[in-house]
Design an enzyme around this catalytic site. Structure first.
Site, PDB file in Angstrom:
ATOM      1  CB  SER A  24      18.330 -16.603 -11.687  1.00 58.31           C
ATOM      2  OG  SER A  24      18.583 -17.895 -12.199  1.00 58.31           O
ATOM      3  CG  HIS A 157      42.404  15.708  15.126  1.00 59.28           C
ATOM      4  ND1 HIS A 157      41.636  14.923  15.948  1.00 59.28           N
ATOM      5  CD2 HIS A 157      43.691  15.466  15.473  1.00 59.28           C
ATOM      6  CE1 HIS A 157      42.427  14.244  16.774  1.00 59.28           C
ATOM      7  NE2 HIS A 157      43.681  14.560  16.499  1.00 59.28           N
ATOM      8  CB  SER A 278      26.943  25.011 -11.397  1.00 63.41           C
ATOM      9  OG  SER A 278      25.687  25.602 -11.103  1.00 63.41           O
ATOM     10  CE  LYS A 284      30.169  25.010  -7.014  1.00 61.71           C
ATOM     11  NZ  LYS A 284      28.802  24.642  -6.610  1.00 61.71           N
ATOM     12  CD  GLU A 291      30.646  16.301  -5.628  1.00 61.04           C
ATOM     13  OE1 GLU A 291      29.706  16.729  -4.946  1.00 61.04           O
ATOM     14  OE2 GLU A 291      30.970  16.793  -6.729  1.00 61.04           O
ATOM     15  CE1 TYR A 318      21.655 -22.996  -4.488  1.00 58.33           C
ATOM     16  CE2 TYR A 318      19.463 -23.989  -4.416  1.00 58.33           C
ATOM     17  CZ  TYR A 318      20.333 -23.022  -4.892  1.00 58.33           C
ATOM     18  OH  TYR A 318      19.865 -22.069  -5.763  1.00 58.33           O
ATOM     19  CE  LYS A 326      23.416 -17.197  -9.434  1.00 55.38           C
ATOM     20  NZ  LYS A 326      23.530 -17.931  -8.162  1.00 55.38           N
TER      21      LYS A 326
HETATM   22  N1  ARG Z   1      19.873 -20.692 -10.347  1.00 52.48           N
HETATM   23  C1  ARG Z   1      20.230 -21.431  -9.182  1.00 52.48           C
HETATM   24  C2  ARG Z   1      21.096 -20.563  -8.261  1.00 52.48           C
HETATM   25  O1  ARG Z   1      21.635 -19.631  -8.715  1.00 52.48           O
HETATM   26  C3  ARG Z   1      20.973 -22.671  -9.538  1.00 52.48           C
HETATM   27  C4  ARG Z   1      20.907 -23.733  -8.515  1.00 52.48           C
HETATM   28  C5  ARG Z   1      19.528 -24.269  -8.416  1.00 52.48           C
HETATM   29  N2  ARG Z   1      19.472 -25.429  -7.588  1.00 52.48           N
HETATM   30  C6  ARG Z   1      18.342 -25.896  -7.147  1.00 52.48           C
HETATM   31  N3  ARG Z   1      18.386 -26.952  -6.389  1.00 52.48           N
HETATM   32  N4  ARG Z   1      17.187 -25.364  -7.437  1.00 52.48           N
HETATM   33  O2  ARG Z   1      21.225 -20.817  -7.085  1.00 52.48           O
END
Ligand code: ARG
Length: 464
Positions: A24, A157, A278, A284, A291, A318, A326
């Site tokens: 990530s 309308h 255009s 145009k 848009e 989690y 993200k």
């Molecule tokens: N890169 C992970 C995320 O954005 C961080 C948390 C990772 N936690 C884990 N237990 N692997 O969610």
């Protein structure tokens, strides 16, 4: 190579595809500043509570300062093998200061770490957007002030309904964007609790001080439940919901600008700065920016759906699914910033054509004023007055003229008690000026609205 972080348990490195799906760092490096901030607060707390020695704490803080400089100078090498921003920073800290780096993660997990970083990021994003939406309101208010008297047809309308002023129309958007700021601020209030110290899920046996870290990171308080702290992404969902409504509002304004700038409406003209030509048709002047503001809405709505879908069946606490949160939020923020800048630019740039707007006000548009006059002056119930006015409209329409072009005798054919005084309410100017009820379109009202809106929305440091 096994991971430095969990190498104790693992004897082989990840399959290439595992790294590919897991990594990530490409996007979560945007959390670097928040991550450093969080680590500083956590480290200071560990030292304050005697969990980490002052010397180790100092070494960690110094290392973090160096990393901060490396990142600011563009000299930090983010490594895919280190997966995410948290491990990249911790890995670099170990390169820089050696053994004490390993103490930073005491009483912390990436689960509470990422939740904390991301909340801080969204909080800052909300503050930035608040400023940008305020700027948009400011240009709308200025345009509205300049056009408090400019008469145009108001539509329902998309049919001409009643005369309004262009200023009044623009002030409607000032209200909409005011609510957007309110929604973002509401989300900000609820998100401002600190997850740090929740650990991976259950809290920690170390004698940490969660109130201290919460305070250092400008949160109102620590989150009350460690399981909620690491598994909650409501703040991101709320951000996306508020972002979606804001995008929807910008799209409606964009749609109006597209209509207004067409030759058929001719209500506004963009300068060359906001017009595109255009490649084939030399005549145009296309409103591409409007848009695109309208078109980009789909990304943000889609992001809200994507995030809700990520979260909808996740058991506590989690799960790695949550790493998907993200990019959605970052992309929505980037799109909003772009659209806000373009919209603010277009509103500032557009040149309203008062003559064209006035010319578009047709001769039947004061039919309501006629019915109101019949009710007010002749004391005829509105429903009956509506019927009388309807007959008069039909007559005018049949002759292809406006209501005010009919003779008194023609009007009296529909209702004998009508007098020539009626003509005074049949001009669009008189119609608009008569709408003095609170929130109505009368130019004097609009000027008051403008002043009230400046105080409500443009006073710095004051939430709408
Ligand atoms: N890169 C992970 C995320 O954005 C961080 C948390 C990772 N936690 C884990 N237990 N692997 O969610």
């Amino acid at each position: 190579m096994t991971s430095k972080i969990w190498g104790g348990r693992f004897s082989a490195g990840p399959a290439a595809i595992m790294e590919e799906i897991n990594v990530s760092i490409g996007f979560d490096q945007r959390l670097a500043k928040q991550d450093l901030h969080g680590s500083r607060a956590h480290c200071a707390m560990l030292v304050a509570r005697g969990i980490v020695s002052k010397d180790d704490g100092d070494a960690i803080q110094e290392g973090l300062t160096r990393i901060e400089k490396e990142i600011a100078g563009g000299n930090f090498l983010f490594k895919r093998a280190l997966e995410d921003v948290h491990m990249n920073i911790e890995g670099r800290l170990a390169d820089l200061i050696g053994a004490p780096a390993g103490r930073l993660h005491t009483a912390r997990s990436r689960n509470d770490q990422v939740a904390t970083d991301f909340r801080m990021w969204v909080r800052a994003a909300i503050d930035t957007l608040d400023d940008e939406v305020r700027r948009l309101q400011s240009v709308l208010i200025d345009k509205a002030a300049a056009h408090a008297d400019t008469i145009m047809p108001g539509f329902t309308h998309l049919q001409a309904a009643q005369p309004v002023t262009f200023g009044h129309h623009l002030m409607a958007y000032v209200e909409m964007f005011g609510r957007d700021r309110g929604r973002l601020m509401d989300a900000r209030k609820r998100l401002n609790e600190c997850p740090l110290g929740a650990g991976a899920i259950a809290g920690t046996s170390f004698p940490i001080d969660r109130a201290l870290t919460a305070e250092k990171l400008n949160f109102d308080r620590p989150m009350a439940n460690s399981m909620d702290a690491v598994s909650d992404r409501d703040f991101a969902v709320e951000f996306m919901a508020a972002a979606s409504v804001l995008a929807m509002h910008m799209s409606r304004l964009a749609e109006e600008m597209v209509n207004w700038s067409s030759a058929q409406f001719g209500f506004i003209r963009f300068t060359d700065a906001f017009s595109t030509g255009s490649s084939m048709m030399p005549q145009k002047r296309n409103p591409d920016a409007a848009e695109l503001v309208r078109g980009k809405t789909g990304r943000i709505f889609g992001g809200l759906m994507a995030l809700l879908t990520v979260m909808k069946a996740l058991p506590l606490t989690y799960s790695k699914d949550m790493q998907e949160d993200k990019e959605i939020v970052f992309a929505a923020f980037d799109t909003l910033e772009l659209c806000l800048a373009a919209t603010t630019g277009m509103v500032d740039d557009m040149k309203p054509d008062a003559k064209k707007m006035r010319a578009a006000v047709d001769g039947l548009i004061t039919a309501t004023d006629l019915a109101d006059w019949v009710t007010r002056v002749l004391d005829i119930p509105f429903r009956d007055a509506h019927h009388i006015a309807g007959k008069i409209v039909k007559l005018a329409e049949g002759k292809g003229v406006g209501i005010a072009d009919l003779s008194l005798a023609e009007m009296q054919a529909a209702e004998p008690r009508i007098t020539k005084e009626v003509f005074s309410v049949l001009t669009p100017e008189a119609s608009a000026a008569s709408r003095t009820s609170f929130g109505g379109t009368a130019p004097d009202n609009v000027r008051k609205q403008v002043e009230a809106a400046r105080a409500r929305f443009l006073t710095l440091g004051k939430a709408p």
